[in-house]
Motif scaffolding. Sequence first.
Motif, short mmCIF file in Angstrom:
data_model
loop_
_atom_site.label_atom_id
_atom_site.label_comp_id
_atom_site.label_asym_id
_atom_site.label_seq_id
_atom_site.Cartn_x
_atom_site.Cartn_y
_atom_site.Cartn_z
N MET A 1 -3.55 -0.30 1.92
CA MET A 1 -2.30 0.15 1.00
C MET A 1 -2.00 -0.67 -0.20
O MET A 1 -1.54 -0.23 -1.02
N ILE A 2 -1.85 -2.14 0.12
CA ILE A 2 -1.35 -2.85 -1.09
C ILE A 2 -2.32 -4.20 -1.08
O ILE A 2 -2.83 -4.52 0.00
N ALA A 3 -2.79 -4.43 -2.17
CA ALA A 3 -3.61 -5.61 -2.36
C ALA A 3 -3.03 -7.00 -2.13
O ALA A 3 -1.81 -6.83 -2.20
N THR A 4 -3.61 -8.07 -2.14
CA THR A 4 -3.18 -9.25 -1.87
C THR A 4 -2.30 -9.64 -2.91
O THR A 4 -1.20 -10.27 -2.77
N SER A 5 -2.68 -9.14 -4.21
CA SER A 5 -1.92 -9.17 -5.50
C SER A 5 -0.55 -8.65 -5.53
O SER A 5 0.24 -8.90 -6.30
N GLY A 6 -0.39 -7.61 -4.54
CA GLY A 6 0.89 -6.80 -4.62
C GLY A 6 0.46 -5.42 -5.15
O GLY A 6 1.33 -4.49 -5.18
N ALA A 7 -0.54 -5.09 -6.02
CA ALA A 7 -0.71 -3.89 -6.29
C ALA A 7 -0.97 -2.68 -5.37
O ALA A 7 -1.50 -2.99 -4.29
N LYS A 8 -0.35 -1.65 -5.63
CA LYS A 8 -0.56 -0.48 -4.86
C LYS A 8 -1.78 0.14 -4.86
O LYS A 8 -2.06 0.33 -5.97
N LEU A 9 -2.12 0.27 -3.57
CA LEU A 9 -3.99 1.03 -3.71
C LEU A 9 -3.86 2.12 -3.00
O LEU A 9 -4.72 2.84 -2.78
N LEU A 10 -2.85 2.92 -2.61
CA LEU A 10 -2.49 4.05 -1.78
C LEU A 10 -1.33 4.86 -2.59
O LEU A 10 -0.32 4.60 -2.52
N GLU A 11 -1.64 6.21 -3.02
CA GLU A 11 -0.67 7.01 -3.53
C GLU A 11 0.18 7.36 -2.27
O GLU A 11 -0.07 7.63 -1.24
N ASP A 12 1.54 7.56 -3.04
CA ASP A 12 2.81 8.13 -2.00
C ASP A 12 2.45 8.96 -1.22
O ASP A 12 2.58 9.13 0.03
N GLY A 13 1.70 10.26 -1.63
CA GLY A 13 1.54 11.36 -1.00
C GLY A 13 0.60 11.20 -0.03
O GLY A 13 0.13 12.32 0.49
N ALA A 14 -0.22 10.24 -0.02
CA ALA A 14 -1.69 9.80 0.73
C ALA A 14 -1.26 9.40 2.37
O ALA A 14 -1.91 9.67 3.06
N LEU A 15 0.30 9.01 2.36
CA LEU A 15 0.43 8.15 3.58
C LEU A 15 0.44 9.26 4.79
O LEU A 15 -0.13 8.82 5.92
N LEU A 16 0.99 10.41 4.46
CA LEU A 16 1.03 11.64 5.43
C LEU A 16 -0.55 11.97 5.97
O LEU A 16 -0.68 12.08 7.26
N ALA A 17 -1.19 12.14 4.82
CA ALA A 17 -2.78 12.45 5.14
C ALA A 17 -3.51 11.14 5.84
O ALA A 17 -4.10 11.63 7.01
N LEU A 18 -3.16 10.09 5.62
CA LEU A 18 -3.63 8.98 6.65
C LEU A 18 -3.42 9.23 7.90
O LEU A 18 -4.00 9.00 8.92
N ARG A 19 -1.94 9.38 8.17
CA ARG A 19 -1.43 9.51 9.35
C ARG A 19 -1.93 10.59 10.31
O ARG A 19 -2.44 10.40 11.56
N THR A 20 -2.07 11.90 9.47
CA THR A 20 -2.45 13.08 10.34
C THR A 20 -3.88 13.37 10.38
O THR A 20 -4.32 13.91 11.58
N ARG A 21 -4.82 12.75 9.52
CA ARG A 21 -6.09 13.17 9.48
C ARG A 21 -6.87 11.86 9.78
O ARG A 21 -7.98 12.37 10.57
N LEU A 22 -6.64 10.78 9.54
CA LEU A 22 -7.70 9.72 9.98
C LEU A 22 -7.38 8.97 11.26
O LEU A 22 -8.03 8.70 11.85
N LEU A 23 -5.91 8.82 11.37
CA LEU A 23 -5.31 7.87 12.66
C LEU A 23 -6.09 8.57 13.87
O LEU A 23 -6.69 8.05 14.81
#
Length: 269
Positions: free
Chosen positions: A111-133
Motif C-alpha cells: 500500500m505504501i512504499a518505503t519512501s512514503g509514496a502511496k501505491l494503492l488507490e483509496d477505492g482499492a482497499l475494499l477490493a483487497l479485503r473482499t476479493r483477495l484476502l
Amino acid sequence: MNPMRARSALTIAGSDSGGGAGIQADLKTFAAHRVHGLSAIAALTAQHTRGVIAVNVPPMEFLRAQLDACFDDFDIGAVKLGMLANAEVIGVVADVLQTRHPPFIVLDPVMIATSGAKLLEDGALLALRTRLLPLASLVTPNLPEAELLLGHAIADLATMRAAANELLVLGARAVLLKGGHLQGDGDVVDLFADADGIRAIVHPRLRLEAHGTGCTLASAIAANLCLGLPLAAACAAASDYVHAALRTGYRPGRSDIVVLDHFGAAPSA
C-alpha cells in the motif's frame, strides 16, 4: 538429456525500475532459491532509492494475457501478489486466481512504499479485503498495512497478537504480521498465525533503512512453498533469508537506502 520439469513461482506485482523491490526483487529471490520465476507486471513504476516518480498501470487485457500465458504453460507451485494498484487490477487478478486455483497464494498487501509514496488507490482497499484476502493462503502485512486493513492502530506486541487474529477473521487462512515498525530497541518480532495459534519469529534489529524487504519476504515464502516446505516452516526460512540478505546488503543509489543481497543470502544447494 531430458531434465525434470520444475515447478515455478509466479509474481504478480509492480516493476521497480530501481531494481530493489517489486518484480525485480521477486525474481532475484526465486533464482536465489533455485525456483523458476514467472512474472505478470501489474504496474510499471519509475522509481529509485529516493522515491517513486510515476506509476503506470497496463491495460487489463494485457495483464490478463500475461496471467494466461503463465498458467497455460507452467506448473505453478505458488503465486506471490504484490503491488496491485487499483480495484480493477485486483478484480482481474482475483478472477484469474479463482479460475486457475494455484496451490498457494501469498498476499503482500503493498500500500505504501518505503519512501512514503502511496501505491494503492483509496477505492482499492475494499477490493483487497473482499476479493483477495479470502483467496490468500497467507497474508504478510507490515504494521501500517495491517492498520489500514483493520482500521485501528497497532501499538505493541499484545495489539499485534490481537491484530493477527483479526486478520484471520477477515478471511486469510494464515497471517505473517511483520513487527519491524514497532518502536523500541529490542528484537524484531514477526507473528505467524493460523488455526493452530500464534508463533513468534524473532531476529536482532538491524539499524538501517532498507528497500524491498516485504517483497523479498513474500517471494521467499512462495519459493519455499514450491520447494515443499510447510507454511510455517516456509515463513521461518524466508524470514532468516531476509535477515541474512539485509546484513550483507548494499547501497547502489545516492541515498542511504540499503538493497538486499539476494544471492549472498541464498540457501545452500
